[in-house]
Design a protein around this motif. Sequence first.
Motif, PDB file in Angstrom:
ATOM      1  N   THR A 107       5.455  12.945   3.675  1.00 19.55           N
ATOM      2  CA  THR A 107       4.457  11.866   3.662  1.00 19.55           C
ATOM      3  C   THR A 107       5.009  10.588   4.268  1.00 19.55           C
ATOM      4  N   LEU A 128       1.102   4.147  -2.880  1.00 24.81           N
ATOM      5  CA  LEU A 128       0.937   5.566  -2.550  1.00 24.81           C
ATOM      6  C   LEU A 128       2.137   6.361  -3.057  1.00 24.81           C
ATOM      7  N   THR A 185      -6.793  10.319  -3.244  1.00 23.83           N
ATOM      8  CA  THR A 185      -5.714   9.600  -2.563  1.00 23.83           C
ATOM      9  C   THR A 185      -5.748   9.841  -1.062  1.00 23.83           C
ATOM     10  N   THR A 186      -5.952  11.090  -0.680  1.00 26.97           N
ATOM     11  CA  THR A 186      -6.013  11.422   0.754  1.00 26.97           C
ATOM     12  C   THR A 186      -7.187  10.718   1.425  1.00 26.97           C
ATOM     13  N   ARG A 191       0.431  11.332   8.382  1.00 29.11           N
ATOM     14  CA  ARG A 191       0.425  11.125   6.931  1.00 29.11           C
ATOM     15  C   ARG A 191      -0.794  11.776   6.284  1.00 29.11           C
ATOM     16  N   VAL A 228      -6.339   6.972   1.874  1.00 27.72           N
ATOM     17  CA  VAL A 228      -5.365   6.782   2.950  1.00 27.72           C
ATOM     18  C   VAL A 228      -6.035   6.991   4.306  1.00 27.72           C
ATOM     19  N   ARG A 288       0.829  -1.209   0.000  1.00 26.09           N
ATOM     20  CA  ARG A 288       0.000   0.000   0.000  1.00 26.09           C
ATOM     21  C   ARG A 288       0.863   1.259   0.000  1.00 26.09           C
ATOM     22  N   GLU A 289       1.938   1.233   0.787  1.00 26.53           N
ATOM     23  CA  GLU A 289       2.822   2.390   0.837  1.00 26.53           C
ATOM     24  C   GLU A 289       3.523   2.592  -0.501  1.00 26.53           C
ATOM     25  N   LEU A 302      -0.840  14.948   3.616  1.00 25.22           N
ATOM     26  CA  LEU A 302      -1.511  14.834   2.320  1.00 25.22           C
ATOM     27  C   LEU A 302      -2.609  15.883   2.169  1.00 25.22           C
ATOM     28  N   LEU A 362       2.084   9.489  -5.713  1.00 25.93           N
ATOM     29  CA  LEU A 362       2.620  10.810  -5.359  1.00 25.93           C
ATOM     30  C   LEU A 362       3.790  11.199  -6.268  1.00 25.93           C
TER      31      LEU A 362
END
Length: 215
Positions: A125, A11, A201-202, A84, A205, A7-8, A88, A15
């Motif tokens: 982030t 992300l 995206t934010t 995080r 997350v 997942r990271e 974001l 980004l």
Amino acid sequence: MQNVRRREWMLAVILAAVAGGLDAIGFLDLGGYFVSFMSGNTTRMSAEVVDVGWGVAWHAVGLVGLFFVGAVGGSILAHYRDGRVTVLAASTLLIALAAVLDLWSAVPFPPILIVAVAMGVMNATFLRDGEVAIGVTYMTGTLVKAAQRLGMALMGGPRWLWIRYLSLWAALAVGSLLGAWAYSAWGYGALWPVVAVMVGTTAVVWRHRRQRIHD
């Protein structure tokens, strides 16, 4: 990056693409200056000091300063609530502010300058123990790591780890291509699709981290 969860990594890829798109938009709008690539601005600053003097070089100095202020702010925001998500959200709001200010003709400065601050913030982030674990707005080091991991793979090391590093560079490259195309078609309007991506995206997350806390 071998310890980074999928997942990271996803992300980070998103980004990196956003950063590439914004840097291309900024580059075209500012006539060859960057909103996230401070090494490029530093080199241009030094060359301009020698070639034409400080009268022009201050443009690069100002962008470096704005990015630096954003990075300081990001490091502080990373310790507020869910760091995080806060970082974001702040990055998203700054990009949206730049897009909104473009609609107001009385703004005495190029709104894209605000994006330089957002890029500084965004680098927090993946802040861990006061250090950036994954850089998303600069890729020279990441590209070197991809080459080094490929070399290790050829000598019997982890076979596919280098692809993760290279994928971040590829994401930034693709994002830059899309950003340049969007700016050529819509001008500052190219910021709005980026805002939409950042909002989505934010939200994802925030939802994931909220679920993880309650599980």
